[in-house]
Write a protein that holds these residues in place. Sequence first.
Motif, mmCIF file in Angstrom:
data_model
loop_
_atom_site.group_PDB
_atom_site.id
_atom_site.type_symbol
_atom_site.label_atom_id
_atom_site.label_comp_id
_atom_site.label_asym_id
_atom_site.label_seq_id
_atom_site.Cartn_x
_atom_site.Cartn_y
_atom_site.Cartn_z
ATOM 1 N N SER A 1 2.842 -9.720 -3.943
ATOM 2 C CA SER A 1 2.444 -8.946 -5.125
ATOM 3 C C SER A 1 2.187 -7.481 -4.795
ATOM 4 O O SER A 1 2.152 -6.643 -5.680
ATOM 5 N N MET A 2 1.998 -7.130 -3.518
ATOM 6 C CA MET A 2 1.795 -5.724 -3.186
ATOM 7 C C MET A 2 3.020 -5.103 -2.522
ATOM 8 O O MET A 2 2.938 -4.030 -1.940
ATOM 9 N N LEU A 3 4.161 -5.794 -2.599
ATOM 10 C CA LEU A 3 5.340 -5.313 -1.874
ATOM 11 C C LEU A 3 6.395 -4.746 -2.817
ATOM 12 O O LEU A 3 6.410 -5.050 -4.002
ATOM 13 N N ASP A 4 7.299 -3.933 -2.256
ATOM 14 C CA ASP A 4 8.416 -3.433 -3.045
ATOM 15 C C ASP A 4 9.477 -4.532 -3.168
ATOM 16 O O ASP A 4 9.466 -5.499 -2.410
ATOM 17 N N SER B 1 11.366 -5.764 0.107
ATOM 18 C CA SER B 1 10.533 -6.552 1.026
ATOM 19 C C SER B 1 10.228 -7.909 0.424
ATOM 20 O O SER B 1 10.153 -8.913 1.126
ATOM 21 N N TYR C 1 -3.476 1.813 -6.855
ATOM 22 C CA TYR C 1 -4.715 1.037 -6.873
ATOM 23 C C TYR C 1 -5.930 1.914 -7.192
ATOM 24 O O TYR C 1 -6.879 1.976 -6.413
ATOM 25 N N ALA D 1 1.512 -2.162 -9.914
ATOM 26 C CA ALA D 1 1.420 -2.923 -8.665
ATOM 27 C C ALA D 1 0.221 -3.865 -8.662
ATOM 28 O O ALA D 1 -0.888 -3.475 -9.014
ATOM 29 N N GLY D 2 0.483 -5.096 -8.293
ATOM 30 C CA GLY D 2 -0.601 -6.057 -8.108
ATOM 31 C C GLY D 2 -1.164 -6.667 -9.388
ATOM 32 O O GLY D 2 -2.021 -7.530 -9.314
ATOM 33 N N HIS E 1 8.413 1.758 -7.044
ATOM 34 C CA HIS E 1 9.538 1.231 -6.291
ATOM 35 C C HIS E 1 10.201 0.104 -7.077
ATOM 36 O O HIS E 1 10.920 -0.701 -6.517
ATOM 37 N N ASN E 2 9.903 0.064 -8.352
ATOM 38 C CA ASN E 2 10.488 -0.956 -9.211
ATOM 39 C C ASN E 2 11.351 -0.308 -10.284
ATOM 40 O O ASN E 2 10.847 0.185 -11.281
#
Lengths: 262, 281, 288
Positions: free
Chosen positions: B175-178, B181, C92, C174-175, C204-205
């Motif tokens: 969940s914290m990766l690009d 990865s 974050y 993210a997250g 990065h998405n």
Amino acid sequence: MNDIKLGQYVHGYSLIHLLDPRTKIICCTFIVISILSNHNFWYLLAYLGLILAAIKYSGIPYKSIWRSMRGIRYLLLITFLFQAVLTPGEGLIQLGALSVTREGLSIGLINLLRLVILFLGSILLLMTTTPMKLSAGLEYLLLPLNKIKIPVQHFTTIISISFRFIPTLVEESIIIKDAQRSRGASFDSPKIFSNIKSYLAILIPLLASSMLRAEELAEAMDSRCYGGNPNQYRMQSLKYRRVDIYLIIFMTMVLFMGLFLG
Amino acid sequence: MSGRAENMIQLIDVSKEYKMADSCRVALQHINLTISEGEYIGILGLNQSGKSTLARLLNGLLKPTTGQVLINGMATDSPQEIRQIRQLLGMVFQNPDNQLICPVVEEEIAFGPENLGLPPEEVNKRVDWALELVGMQEMRYHAPHLLSGGQKQKVALASVLAMQPRYLVLDEPTSMLDPLSRREILEHLCRINQENHITIILISHHPEDLLDAKRLILLHEGSIYMQGTPKEVFKDMEKLKAIGLKRPGLYQLIQQVEEEGYRIDDNIKTIPQLVEMICRI
Amino acid sequence: MSNIIDIKDLSYVYLPGTPYEQQALKDINMVLNQGELLGLFGGNGSGKSTLAKLLNGLLYPSRGKVRVCGIDTSIKELRNELWKKVGLVFQYPEQQIFEANIYDEVAYGPRNLGLKEAEVKSRVYQALEKVGLLPETLVNLSPVKLSGGVRRRIAIAGVLALEPEILILDEPMAGLDPLGQELMLDIIKKRQEMGTQSTIIISHNLKDIIALADKIAILEKGSLLFYGEVAELLENIDILSRFHLELPDYLQVVYALKARGKRTNRDISNLDEAGLELIQIISSQKGN
């Protein structure tokens, strides 16, 4: 991404780098003993020369050592001045109510030398030894304490975790600082209160994330069966060579010389 | 002893409550579940669905309030067996930064085997093996803080694999990766499952992460909401929508096509694969 | 003035003159109009976060010029002015919360601007509303006990309360779980609908960005690989072929068909239409 930090390991292949970490730790201990048990100015000066030679030999540029010395210049100055002024004896220069004494000058100079030697010695140790080797060496040397029920492994685990997380913490504090700065926090305001507040805005989140990290680390360690075994794998990297033995013999001689001179 | 089943994980009527100052939160209620060795299980749920609690119950970081968690017949609340349970069942956590303990990659991977009291030669062998498995040999002497998030997570994976567990539980490892990865980690898991026959229990809140699972368990408010192959679970769009989940686009396409009477192979895992297959019909 | 961001020949070098010297950005040229949403896409070490810091004056260009809202970012004296105009939300951001209650946390920025407390209050309430939180019931709560998603929205409110003309969000999704991501999308879309405020999303998405952005910039190893409108990106086969697995699902279908030389018969702009196209292909193949 920042400057090279005080005492940070600098990669190299000098003789000093390749010494066994145990040798370096033992030598540093000898240094501490010899300079604390000795008042002889010339002995201490010779010692300083020895350390400067070792630094030269290790390939670490004097410039970076000098820069880190600047960080403690006030400490050095204050130590010297206090001794010079507060030691009773034959007065040399009168500064108002205070007088600088001959005895004060000499004691001040000796203590200044001691501090500089201690500082340079530890900087040299840190800058030429990887954290891993350093903690392996410490663990090995402290292992006998296990016999008297002192949990040495927990202690060295703590040290190695610190080595692991200091860079992460530094990175994190830079991010938080940037974030608060872009919300208008100022760190060099003329108002002391607003500076304190700005630093709190870094410290509190840093503390919160460190607590969370500690919790998660504990889980990760538990789930990998951490129980405080001796770290044999780490100690595998330790190897005595002939040069280590020569050096220890030499340093022992220097130590005894100092004890007799003192 | 009867009921002591080897080679499987059993959750028997497991509930978990967290006591707080003035209230009590039920994280899991009456979970019954059996996972056999060699399976690839996906556990899907939103935040607060109880999935992280479930993960921590499996290797005894948490103890069930009622019921029993048995790993190869050993109860996680028995202090004598906890070490063996944790050796059998490895955990990879969400935050790649907060689970790496050592200042150097190779030490990190040696940490688990060291704690198991293995001789240094064996530890060495396992470090080599685990690094190779995740393709990180070149990073052996690096410091973790110099690695990218994806690389850190691969090191975390390797450091658990070095203990040679039978079961691997991963709590939101991507969940914290690009995306790149993320795909790499998922590919590694697939390989580890197929070639090394290690059971994978992958927990995620992203349906897309779980397409490789053979069995998908959907948790909602502490209970098992749905269970089946990904295809079965993702078929029931209404039921997913009711709890705020969207199904992966791939499965919407598959269903659309299948409703026209064409059968799509279960092995299709990506949209390019689906298109390729359709173009070949 | 419609060019809210104007970047000319921008380069940035980390730690110049040391062994750790590293070129983070190289010859970047970019213009963004007021009211547009820019998606900034790139992998690890592509330089996207460096670019964000250059836009709000946390870093100064090594070479070239950056003008934001007409302000030259390399002028130190104008930095305070710049921070009012460019709000930067880091990755974050919930980890940067430090006040004991939500009100003070969101008010931190406006107070640093030296605003009167009445103005601060109205800004705090507006900002909380913009992130979908009900200010009346919330302001006195401690942020500590709230979930990560809510904390992130509070942190974003803390930046929105500065009423920036440009909002930069670094990995806002993210997250978060799908529900949290949906809420984040809503916040961004609402801002977009205002029409006058500009937003930059760093991610990065590619999937997230394509769904939202007017313009897309792709950075790779410090160079601008692509800069233009979304429609232009979808015409650029070279780039699509590299990132096709990171496209939204319906575009993956379109691209995969294109790559196999299939001509699509309809305008595909969502997943349903993509599915219909696939069915069409199957039946036409059966027909042959």
